[in-house]
Write an enzyme that holds these catalytic residues in place. Structure first.
Site, mmCIF file in Angstrom:
data_model
loop_
_atom_site.group_PDB
_atom_site.id
_atom_site.type_symbol
_atom_site.label_atom_id
_atom_site.label_comp_id
_atom_site.label_asym_id
_atom_site.label_seq_id
_atom_site.Cartn_x
_atom_site.Cartn_y
_atom_site.Cartn_z
ATOM 1 N N GLU A 128 0.854 -1.208 0.000
ATOM 2 C CA GLU A 128 0.000 0.000 0.000
ATOM 3 C C GLU A 128 0.882 1.247 0.000
ATOM 4 O OE1 GLU A 128 -3.884 -1.587 2.277
ATOM 5 O OE2 GLU A 128 -2.403 -0.782 3.661
ATOM 6 N N CYS A 137 -11.024 0.368 7.110
ATOM 7 C CA CYS A 137 -10.565 1.673 7.587
ATOM 8 C C CYS A 137 -11.173 2.824 6.794
ATOM 9 C CB CYS A 137 -9.038 1.753 7.501
ATOM 10 S SG CYS A 137 -8.358 1.210 5.926
#
Lengths: 603, 603
Positions: A288, A388
């Site tokens: 990421e 998230c």
């Protein structure tokens, strides 16, 4: 310079009011329901034991915390007894299940040894709970969670600074650094600020913290050098940006020039070399992460929703350090593009990843090769295992007021243009505008304690008018502030064709269509298959059409080559004219699974 | 129709003579040395035991076998005592170390239970040894390996057909099917043909053979349906193509229309929808597989050298079934592009993968994310762990004569144009040409038992001349065959700009430059960085320049946008003229690591 708390600002109409209404009426409850269904709220009871299903995940507390924080911002302008009650219940469980030290973590309280595994999001969850506590206290006056989190912070200070009994020095997933500063700001307790500084100073600057995962390098966690030495934004994108937030905050509070310069280098590296036109960052799913300069692939972009939001957090903190419009420009880019694309128009569905091209055929490649190539999903989901982004979008939209104003002793800075009313520090100011659908912004300055009002002239804007005398400096038009004055700013907003730097190889020969701050895209549902075969002539003016997604769609003439079924054939100069419809990028994939394209071939 | 054994054809000068000289003088010895260094030749002794280093790999025998086969073809036209001696030694070891059944496998003889693990290349190695045996016997008259392989084939028939005692029904890596047909052709023993047919008929058509690897599906190994039902080319590309070869051979020998139609469907699926402009196939590294129609990415193309060669094998077999130029067109595409790119100009270095774009920056992404994105390597290697491609290139170039002619009772087909002399079945024919550097091909027909001579008119050729009357049919110009006649064919060969089907999304807005059968590319070493920022105006004529790599380079005017350092900026219509140099694609990456691009933006 100071920024202004979102609780002082009421969004009254227009684009962001619609988004806030959506969050209040749909998203908050929908995300709550999904978190409830997935046992996140039950986990707060800390009753899980070995052998039970649904072990509380190590980052579930942060999901709940961000939901509470988002709810808190919405409670500033809109009552919601049902959800407030649910938040109270959750908070009660958190408070009740803390241990004698004030420690709380719904995973570690029922599973393992605390503060031993750096990669396990333990301090990240603590940080989010602190942010939630501050926001909830500010919105409701309820102080229980705040008090609990102060005690927790004291315990963390004891373990990490005084006793040094933890198995690591700094958090594996940074976040608590910026949360501790919020805790300091609301309590005035210097030790929280110092604990934040301790983590920032020690990050990448000690011999204890090692690479987080096997096979993972130090870069992933910004551990390859002390933060003050950074020149580029690297590693896990959200972690990096949360860290940069704390660096900006600390450099502001301590007047730490070295820390500011490091943060500024990272900011400039991002906006000059590592940012999508949507404000998204972190181009690869592998870790990421940020990658290298100009590596911004479109079809397999990672471009996490949380990373876009985190860039806004970071940029809005930089505003306080340097009165330059570039920071609010970055915030605006994120606001209307890379963050908003993370939530569906109905407020229920989310994207974690935000590619700039969807090619359903490419995604289908995997069906015949047992995986392999990886592309972002093409349909929004209501909840993810790692969820998230949804509550992050909630807190971003609910707290959007945060981004409107900042002020120095003598100047009020208007950073974003949103229909709103605000009151803070002797200033009463309102904005009346339908921006970014239309070009005019009326700013009514009822009372002002400042000498100047500075209006940001967005970097995308090539022509503007103000009904007052102004001086232009670093992206702001400075005007003499008079009480009961009405300033009219008109930002010319034609359909614009944007090229990318030639070093972004995946955008070569292509243009993106923008109007104002809004990036547009083509969808297959409107424009058929093979979007890549369409070409735009940049001499075309473009026509605005209906506001299907809050802002006008754009109609354009486009060109394609004559049909030819062969696999390869002699190139022709012939083009056939056709019509295309562009919708705002933030609204992509709201009408079923379909191809999408931001960067369109230039004729 | 019959094809003509390469031993009847002598390449006398020009492009392929240069390549054959390279193979004879450099490649054969270099690959031998690398295989020796990496213990492949030692493994033939079958003395490895548990605990020793360098366990013989399950596919090493096939590497040796292809090297022997390639050497054999070269011995047809060029003596090489040193290498022949080395081949004799290797063959001696193979013969000596067989078991009492004639079984030979340098891995399984020293490690495990034979014929139990379908995925372990056991029959693939056997097949390659059979091909080597046939070729070596034809070239040298030495029959020992052929006799040994016949005995081995008998044993395989016993195990798989008579006793059915193997743990699987058909090979995990097809290859032996086509090898057994060669064994049948040289020995006249029908049982080898029937064994081949047994494997082809049972492939994807029995309940014993399962997916080869955990997490792997049946498609990977062409097991999802009986071969006769296939409509598309799927799964592991080389495996598929070797199978299709056997399907074509069997349909020819048995006059099996159903099998021909299945092979034809697969062939057409490849050339119409799944083939790079270079003749390469198998676009993904995941399973080294075909994927879906039009999925032909350039930068992360897999495009294995062996797959290109295997397509030539397959297409050249289809020629016998249907007098249509499309098959030889495919062979030619592979010859000058996707196969030849697999070997360096000095004859020592190889590519396993053959992308159509190299972007060094993209490859560098991995350096900061611990792997993740996967791109082909950018520098040739002399040997790979899985080194199937190097000896495959050897046998392809050494045996290139195979592709020149085919004949029916009344017609001699000229399929490829290569400076050569040939004698077979009452025909004496030679070609004098500098093709593909120049346009003229002189064909001298000294004696002929045929009524017609049919010259392939390549599908890339839009204008041609012949100094004789001709009738055009299915890609061939049919001319009356007269003894002692000289036919002059001129294939007009301008610089041509080729577009790709709009469904190949990665080629959108781009053209490839071809001249005759040769695909060209840009390299960074000639044209600077950011090759993707260059645009070609297809109205340009192009200029031929020096023969840096056997055929002329091409010089072109090109266009780029004005320099702009910004990440994003308003698009301009302005272009700056520049000059670019294109080299033949097959010669890419011969001058150090540099960017490369086949599909260039079209202005």
């Amino acid at each position: 310079m100071k920024t202004v708390n979102c609780k002082n600002i009421k969004i009254t109409d227009g684009f962001w009011k619609a988004k806030q209404n959506m969050v209040n009426n749909v998203t908050l409850k929908s995300v709550y329901d999904r978190f409830k269904e997935t046992h996140r709220f039950d986990a707060l009871n800390c009753t899980w034991k070995e052998g039970d299903p649904d072990m509380p995940h190590v980052f579930w507390d942060s999901d709940i915390a961000k939901w509470i924080e988002g709810l808190a911002y919405s409670l500033n302008y809109s009552e919601n007894d049902e959800l407030e009650k649910l938040a109270d219940e959750a908070i009660e469980k958190i408070i009740k299940n803390r241990d004698e030290n004030g420690y709380y973590n719904s995973h570690f309280l029922v599973t393992g040894e605390r503060f031993t595994i750096r990669n396990e999001h333990e301090l990240y969850c603590a940080g989010h709970l602190m942010e939630a506590a501050v926001a909830y206290y500010e919105a409701t006056g309820k102080k229980e969670l705040l008090d609990a989190m102060c005690k927790y912070a004291d315990y963390i200070e004891k373990v990490f600074v005084k006793e040094k009994s933890a198995k690591f020095v700094t958090p594996g997933h940074p976040e608590i650094e910026l949360a501790l500063i919020k805790l300091y700001e609301i309590t005035g307790e210097n030790r929280y600020l110092e604990l934040s500084k301790f983590f920032v100073d020690n990050h990448g600057n000690n011999s204890v913290d090692q690479a987080l995962y096997p096979g993972c390098n130090l870069i992933y966690n910004q551990d390859e050098m002390p933060l003050r030495e950074r020149t580029t934004a690297d590693g896990h994108c959200v972690r990096a940006l949360y860290l940069f937030c704390a660096m900006a905050d600390l450099s502001y509070i301590y007047n730490d020039k070295e820390l500011f310069e490091a943060a500024e280098r990272c900011f400039m590296n991002i906006v000059d070399k590592r940012m999508y036109i949507t404000g998204a960052t972190g181009s690869t799913c592998h870790g990421e992460s940020f990658t290298i300069d100009y590596d911004l692939p479109n079809r397999d972009a990672y471009a996490e929703t949380c990373a876009s939001i985190a860039l806004a957090f970071f940029a809005n903190r930089m505003i306080k350090l340097n009165p330059d419009g570039k920071y609010a420009d970055a915030v605006e880019k994120v606001m209307y593009n890379g963050s908003l694309s993370g939530i569906s128009m109905d407020g229920k569905g989310f994207f974690y990843e935000n590619p700039l091209e969807i090619d359903i055929d490419s995604n289908n490649v995997n069906k015949c090769t047992d995986g392999g190539k990886r592309f972002p999903i093409t349909q929004r989901k209501e909840v993810f295992d790692c969820s998230c982004c949804p509550p992050n979008v909630i807190r971003f939209i609910s707290g959007i007021g945060e981004y409107l104003y900042s002020h120095t002793e003598d100047t009020l800075f208007v950073n974003q243009y949103i229909n709103s009313e605000a009151e803070f520090e002797g200033i009463t100011v309102s904005q009346i505008t339908d921006y970014p659908s239309t070009e005019e912004i009326k700013i009514k300055l009822e009372s002002s304690s400042k000498k100047y009002i500075a209006l940001r002239i967005p970097s995308w804007c090539k022509a503007f008018e103000i009904n007052k005398a102004y001086t232009l400096k670093d992206g702001y038009a400075y005007i003499e502030a008079k009480e009961n004055d009405e300033i009219i700013l008109t930002l010319s907003m034609p359909v614009t064709f944007i090229s990318a730097n030639k070093k972004i190889h995946d955008c070569a020969g292509r243009v993106a269509v923008m109007r104002g701050p809004v990036v547009y895209c083509l969808e297959g549902i409107d424009n058929g298959k093979d979007l890549n075969s369409l070409r735009i002539d940049i001499k075309e003016k473009g026509k605005l059409s209906e506001r299907e997604f809050l802002v006008p769609n754009i109609l354009l003439k486009a060109y394609k080559e004559p049909e030819n079924d062969s696999l390869y054939f002699e190139a022709t100069e012939e083009y056939i004219e056709t019509k295309i419809k562009l919708i705002p990028y933030f609204a992509y994939e709201n009408r079923g699974e379909t191809d999408m394209l931001v960067w369109v071939l230039k004729k």
